[in-house]
Each structure stands twice: as C-alpha cells, then as structure tokens.
Design an enzyme around this catalytic site. Structure first.
Site, short mmCIF file in Angstrom:
data_model
loop_
_atom_site.label_atom_id
_atom_site.label_comp_id
_atom_site.label_asym_id
_atom_site.label_seq_id
_atom_site.Cartn_x
_atom_site.Cartn_y
_atom_site.Cartn_z
N ASP A 199 -98.09 79.46 5.90
CA ASP A 199 -97.45 80.67 5.68
C ASP A 199 -97.18 81.45 6.85
O ASP A 199 -95.90 82.36 6.96
CB ASP A 199 -98.70 81.63 5.41
N GLY A 202 -93.66 91.52 -1.03
CA GLY A 202 -93.39 90.68 -0.72
C GLY A 202 -95.01 90.43 0.84
O GLY A 202 -95.73 91.25 0.33
N HIS A 231 -90.72 60.88 -26.79
CA HIS A 231 -90.37 61.73 -27.74
C HIS A 231 -91.49 61.68 -29.28
O HIS A 231 -92.17 60.89 -29.17
CB HIS A 231 -89.51 61.39 -27.72
#
Length: 313
Positions: A173, A132, A305
């Site tokens: 973070d 981590g 498609h």
C-alpha cells in the site's frame, strides 16, 4: 519498506473514535448501531455497509462521485448498486456531508448535492468515515534517504519495486495503488527475487480486485471506460446469471459476467463479474489475462455443468 496504509481522514469531519469513526474502530464494535451513516461508497464503505445491514442497521451511504466504487467498471458498479438498494441500503450519489451536529438522540448530518441544491438532514446513531486510505510514509524520514514520495505520500518504484535510491525497495500500500493485500504479497516476491539477482515479470494490470459485498463484484484488466480512453477497438460480451442454472438453484441469480476483448486479435482485455462467488470466478479470467489468452481460448475450454463458471465460458 512495507508500512502499509491507514484510513484517510476527512478534514471537515474529525473522528472521535466512538460515534464518528473509521473502519478501524468500526471493526471493534460489539453491537450494530440502529442507524449507520457511511461517508464513501468505495470497497470498505460498501463492504461494512453490507455487514451492518445484515446485523440489522439501517444503512445510508453518501458518495461524492456519481457512481459507487469510483474507478471501477461503470456498468458493473451500477448493477451492484441496484442490488444493494434492493437489500434496503440507501445510497445517495453526487452528495456531500457539510456538517454533523450532536444531540441527545444521536447525530444529525447535513447533506447537500455536490453540484448545488437544497440541503437535507439525516439522523443517525453513528457515522463511518470511509473515504479511502493513505500510505503510512509521513513519519518514516524518507527525505533523509533521498526518497521523495508523491504528493499523496506514495513511494515511487520501478517494475522491480526498487525506489529512486538503489538498494531500497518498497511494496504494498505504501508504494502506489491498488491497495490490495494480494498485490503486496506478489510485490514482496518480486522485490525479494530482484534482490537475489533474479528478474520476475509483474504487471499490475493483472491484479484482480474484489469487493466483498452481496453480491460480490470482481474485476481484472481494463474497465470499459479505460478501454475507451486508450482508444482501443474492443468488443463486449455479457452473460447474465439469470441464465445460469446453478445460480438459479442457489437463489442468487443477480448480476452478470462482462468480458472485453480486442476486436481484431480477440485478446482478452478485461473481465468484470457481479454475482455469486465472483471472488472465485475472477481467478480464471486473471489466469487468462496473465497468459495473453483470447476469448476463444477461454470460451472453448470445457466448463463443467452445472456450475457458475459456465457464465465465464
């Protein structure tokens, strides 16, 4: 404040920067080790495991928890685990590394089951510690400002990314999980606009997470386990890539698209994709969640498609 994060240390196994390393040092290697032991089956450990396995390393991953990618959708993590095992990566769950001994032939790691059992030995050339990441906040002197980080070192912020001290903002973070670059970028915008006197709506539940393995795993919204814990009355839809013509012609028909929706309102709750280009396919699901779309909104949208995106539809 945007100081980011750094690899978390493993107290029982200090790194030396050469044979026992973090992801920082592993990125500087100029050749792949013949044998690589990785401690931690999170995103970083698995991504680097796939990289070095492709370069020719014999890779073994040790994980303390009973699934790879702890915290992510269990079913999707299992599908990825199965694919990684097929590629030759050895994965040992519910296991701990208790000690490492150096010898002329490399390193020997002692492995024991988390819940008790016989010890086994694994010989390896290098060890990557990937347990981590932690926020880079300890050396900032935050207490002098009146900011008090959590026990894990994260800076607490409100919806506008403002800390407990007016006029000081934190993003990325260092300011709570998930630790993702695109989350930090969005939070930077939110904080800047708030400073400029504007208000921007931001919901971390709409931030997609991607694990760049082969196949990829991408996720946004609630996992099935989170839906259960929240007491949601939900339903699940699945589409396997073995039924996708485009995936078959690509030779990459592993995995599935998994959709969770409210049983009564049909509102999309979460989408989890294991398979080819999952990192790109998750964008449609992220937009749908951001807009509060129902499964009918997504399903009735005409998908070209043959494409991989048909699996989402």
């Amino acid at each position: 404040i945007a100081t980011g994060s750094e690899p978390s240390p493993l107290k029982s196994l200090p790194t030396d920067g050469e044979r026992i390393v973090t992801s920082d040092e592993a990125l500087d290697w100029t050749e792949a080790p013949p044998r690589l032991l990785i401690i931690g089956a999170g995103a970083v450990g698995l991504e680097l495991g796939v990289v070095f396995q492709r370069f020719g390393s014999k890779v073994t991953v040790i994980e303390m928890m009973d699934q790879i990618l702890p915290g992510m959708d269990v079913e999707s993590a299992f599908l990825l685990e199965r694919s990684l095992r097929k590629r030759g990566i050895e994965i040992r769950l519910s296991s701990l590394v208790t000690a490492v001994e150096a010898s002329a032939n490399g390193l020997t790691a002692r492995i024991v089951p988390r819940d008790g059992g016989p010890e086994t030995l694994i010989e390896t050339d290098r060890i990557l510690v990937a347990v981590g990441r932690r926020p880079v906040t300890a050396s900032l002197g935050l207490s002098a400002t009146g900011i008090h980080p959590t026990d894990r070192g994260f800076i607490k912020v409100n919806a506008n990314r403002e800390t407990e001290v007016a006029g000081i903002y934190a993003i990325g973070d260092c300011a709570e999980a998930p630790l993702l670059a695109h989350k930090a970028m969005r939070e930077g915008i939110v904080a800047a606009e708030r400073i400029a006197g504007k208000t921007t709506v931001y919901d971390v539940r709409g931030v997609p997470a991607v694990v760049y393995t082969e196949p990829e795993l991408a996720s946004v919204g609630l996992t099935e386990e989170q839906a259960k814990q929240a007491g949601a009355d939900y339903k699940v839809g699945r589409f396997p890539f073995t039924a996708s013509g485009r995936a078959l012609t690509m030779g990459r028909a592993e995995g599935q698209v998994k959709v969770l929706a409210d049983r009564h309102t049909h509102t999309l709750l979460g989408v989890h994709i294991v398979g080819p280009n999952a990192s790109e396919l998750i964008a449609e699901a992220t937009l749908a969640l951001e807009m509060g779309a129902t499964v009918h909104d997504v399903g009735w949208a005409v998908h070209a498609h043959p494409t991989l995106s048909e699996a989402v539809g």
